[in-house]
Scaffold this motif. Sequence first.
Motif, PDB file in Angstrom:
ATOM      1  N   MET A   1     -55.478  -9.913  44.802  1.00 14.57           N
ATOM      2  CA  MET A   1     -56.205  -8.984  45.645  1.00 14.57           C
ATOM      3  C   MET A   1     -57.685  -9.064  45.310  1.00 14.57           C
ATOM      4  N   MET A   2     -58.488  -8.717  46.257  1.00 15.60           N
ATOM      5  CA  MET A   2     -59.929  -8.745  46.099  1.00 15.60           C
ATOM      6  C   MET A   2     -60.379  -7.575  45.220  1.00 15.60           C
ATOM      7  N   SER A   3     -61.333  -7.818  44.350  1.00 17.48           N
ATOM      8  CA  SER A   3     -61.863  -6.713  43.546  1.00 17.48           C
ATOM      9  C   SER A   3     -62.745  -5.837  44.426  1.00 17.48           C
ATOM     10  N   THR A   4     -62.951  -4.607  43.998  1.00 15.90           N
ATOM     11  CA  THR A   4     -63.741  -3.670  44.796  1.00 15.90           C
ATOM     12  C   THR A   4     -65.217  -4.035  44.821  1.00 15.90           C
ATOM     13  N   LEU A   5     -65.650  -4.958  43.944  1.00 17.79           N
ATOM     14  CA  LEU A   5     -67.057  -5.353  43.900  1.00 17.79           C
ATOM     15  C   LEU A   5     -67.374  -6.515  44.840  1.00 17.79           C
ATOM     16  N   GLU A   6     -66.353  -7.236  45.292  1.00 19.83           N
ATOM     17  CA  GLU A   6     -66.566  -8.381  46.161  1.00 19.83           C
ATOM     18  C   GLU A   6     -66.741  -7.936  47.605  1.00 19.83           C
ATOM     19  N   THR A   7     -67.559  -8.675  48.338  1.00 18.54           N
ATOM     20  CA  THR A   7     -67.731  -8.428  49.756  1.00 18.54           C
ATOM     21  C   THR A   7     -66.743  -9.299  50.504  1.00 18.54           C
ATOM     22  N   PRO A   8     -65.915  -8.700  51.358  1.00 17.24           N
ATOM     23  CA  PRO A   8     -64.937  -9.516  52.078  1.00 17.24           C
ATOM     24  C   PRO A   8     -65.631 -10.462  53.048  1.00 17.24           C
ATOM     25  N   PRO A   9     -65.024 -11.620  53.292  1.00 17.66           N
ATOM     26  CA  PRO A   9     -65.618 -12.547  54.262  1.00 17.66           C
ATOM     27  C   PRO A   9     -65.472 -11.991  55.671  1.00 17.66           C
ATOM     28  N   VAL A  10     -66.272 -12.483  56.563  1.00 17.57           N
ATOM     29  CA  VAL A  10     -66.159 -12.117  57.972  1.00 17.57           C
ATOM     30  C   VAL A  10     -65.010 -12.907  58.593  1.00 17.57           C
ATOM     31  N   ALA A  11     -64.874 -14.172  58.184  1.00 17.87           N
ATOM     32  CA  ALA A  11     -63.821 -15.052  58.689  1.00 17.87           C
ATOM     33  C   ALA A  11     -63.631 -16.176  57.681  1.00 17.87           C
ATOM     34  N   LEU A  12     -62.494 -16.861  57.777  1.00 18.52           N
ATOM     35  CA  LEU A  12     -62.260 -18.032  56.933  1.00 18.52           C
ATOM     36  C   LEU A  12     -61.308 -18.973  57.640  1.00 18.52           C
ATOM     37  N   ALA A  13     -61.324 -20.231  57.246  1.00 16.73           N
ATOM     38  CA  ALA A  13     -60.419 -21.239  57.798  1.00 16.73           C
ATOM     39  C   ALA A  13     -59.096 -21.148  57.039  1.00 16.73           C
ATOM     40  N   ALA A  14     -58.039 -20.729  57.711  1.00 15.51           N
ATOM     41  CA  ALA A  14     -56.751 -20.458  57.063  1.00 15.51           C
ATOM     42  C   ALA A  14     -56.228 -21.641  56.250  1.00 15.51           C
ATOM     43  N   ALA A  15     -56.293 -22.833  56.806  1.00 14.39           N
ATOM     44  CA  ALA A  15     -55.724 -24.005  56.133  1.00 14.39           C
ATOM     45  C   ALA A  15     -56.502 -24.409  54.886  1.00 14.39           C
ATOM     46  N   THR A  16     -57.718 -23.896  54.731  1.00 17.38           N
ATOM     47  CA  THR A  16     -58.523 -24.250  53.554  1.00 17.38           C
ATOM     48  C   THR A  16     -58.736 -23.061  52.620  1.00 17.38           C
ATOM     49  N   ALA A  17     -58.088 -21.939  52.904  1.00 18.50           N
ATOM     50  CA  ALA A  17     -58.179 -20.783  52.005  1.00 18.50           C
ATOM     51  C   ALA A  17     -57.587 -21.171  50.647  1.00 18.50           C
ATOM     52  N   PRO A  18     -58.056 -20.590  49.564  1.00 22.64           N
ATOM     53  CA  PRO A  18     -57.527 -20.944  48.248  1.00 22.64           C
ATOM     54  C   PRO A  18     -56.029 -20.650  48.142  1.00 22.64           C
ATOM     55  N   ALA A  19     -55.305 -21.582  47.551  1.00 21.81           N
ATOM     56  CA  ALA A  19     -53.868 -21.403  47.336  1.00 21.81           C
ATOM     57  C   ALA A  19     -53.643 -20.398  46.217  1.00 21.81           C
ATOM     58  N   ARG A  20     -52.463 -19.778  46.210  1.00 24.10           N
ATOM     59  CA  ARG A  20     -52.094 -18.887  45.113  1.00 24.10           C
ATOM     60  C   ARG A  20     -52.271 -19.614  43.791  1.00 24.10           C
ATOM     61  N   THR A  21     -52.739 -18.906  42.789  1.00 25.09           N
ATOM     62  CA  THR A  21     -52.900 -19.525  41.476  1.00 25.09           C
ATOM     63  C   THR A  21     -51.550 -19.756  40.808  1.00 25.09           C
ATOM     64  N   LYS A  22     -50.574 -18.904  41.102  1.00 25.75           N
ATOM     65  CA  LYS A  22     -49.215 -19.065  40.583  1.00 25.75           C
ATOM     66  C   LYS A  22     -48.332 -19.453  41.767  1.00 25.75           C
ATOM     67  N   PRO A  23     -47.830 -20.689  41.799  1.00 29.42           N
ATOM     68  CA  PRO A  23     -47.095 -21.152  42.979  1.00 29.42           C
ATOM     69  C   PRO A  23     -45.856 -20.325  43.334  1.00 29.42           C
ATOM     70  N   SER A  24     -45.191 -19.704  42.345  1.00 28.03           N
ATOM     71  CA  SER A  24     -43.992 -18.919  42.624  1.00 28.03           C
ATOM     72  C   SER A  24     -43.883 -17.754  41.654  1.00 28.03           C
ATOM     73  N   ASN A  25     -43.398 -16.612  42.133  1.00 29.88           N
ATOM     74  CA  ASN A  25     -43.134 -15.462  41.278  1.00 29.88           C
ATOM     75  C   ASN A  25     -41.755 -15.532  40.634  1.00 29.88           C
ATOM     76  N   TYR A  26     -40.897 -16.404  41.148  1.00 34.06           N
ATOM     77  CA  TYR A  26     -39.542 -16.508  40.612  1.00 34.06           C
ATOM     78  C   TYR A  26     -39.546 -16.956  39.159  1.00 34.06           C
ATOM     79  N   PRO A  27     -38.551 -16.514  38.374  1.00 38.00           N
ATOM     80  CA  PRO A  27     -38.370 -17.067  37.026  1.00 38.00           C
ATOM     81  C   PRO A  27     -37.713 -18.444  37.138  1.00 38.00           C
ATOM     82  N   GLU A  28     -37.774 -19.218  36.066  1.00 36.81           N
ATOM     83  CA  GLU A  28     -37.023 -20.472  36.044  1.00 36.81           C
ATOM     84  C   GLU A  28     -35.547 -20.143  35.937  1.00 36.81           C
TER      85      GLU A  28
END
Length: 163
Positions: A1-28
């Motif tokens: 989630m965005m921190s309260t200090l960051e300014t949200p973007p007006v728009a972004l290119a969906a296919a180039t948005a940053p990927a999740r840092t953790k690929p899966s929440n599932y356990p092994e």
Amino acid sequence: MMSTLETPPVALAAATAPARTKPSNYPEPFAAMMQGRVKRPLGDPFGLQGFGVNHVTMAPGSMSALFHRHAVQDEWIYVLSGELVLVHDGGETLLGAGMCAGFPAGGTGHQLVNRSAQEASYLEVGDRRPGDSATYPRDDLAAERSGDGWRFTRKDGTPYPGC
């Protein structure tokens, strides 16, 4: 989630948005089964709190999630490109670009699988109502969502290592 200090973007290119840092929440061993799936959160950069949106790309042979159903969360998907197989309680349905599917809370169990030789992508939308849980009828897994995120256990309540 965005921190309260960051300014949200007006728009972004969906296919180039940053990927999740953790690929899966599932356990092994379940996390490793999500190889080939890339989720790019689209609602979080804008500070959206009531629902989440992900741009998901799936390589050939990958799956969206384990077969599951949510107790509280409604989910909806829209296929952007490629072909995906929707595995559900009633069987399987082939989805192509421009098709969508919805899963009300407590309803149909589901997962998406890319059985094609081409990459596929879709938008995934889900609400963020508190108190959600998920059942996994085909796996020894149960999940509960709290303010700290998802907590995974075996169906008998015993935790997975590291959870």
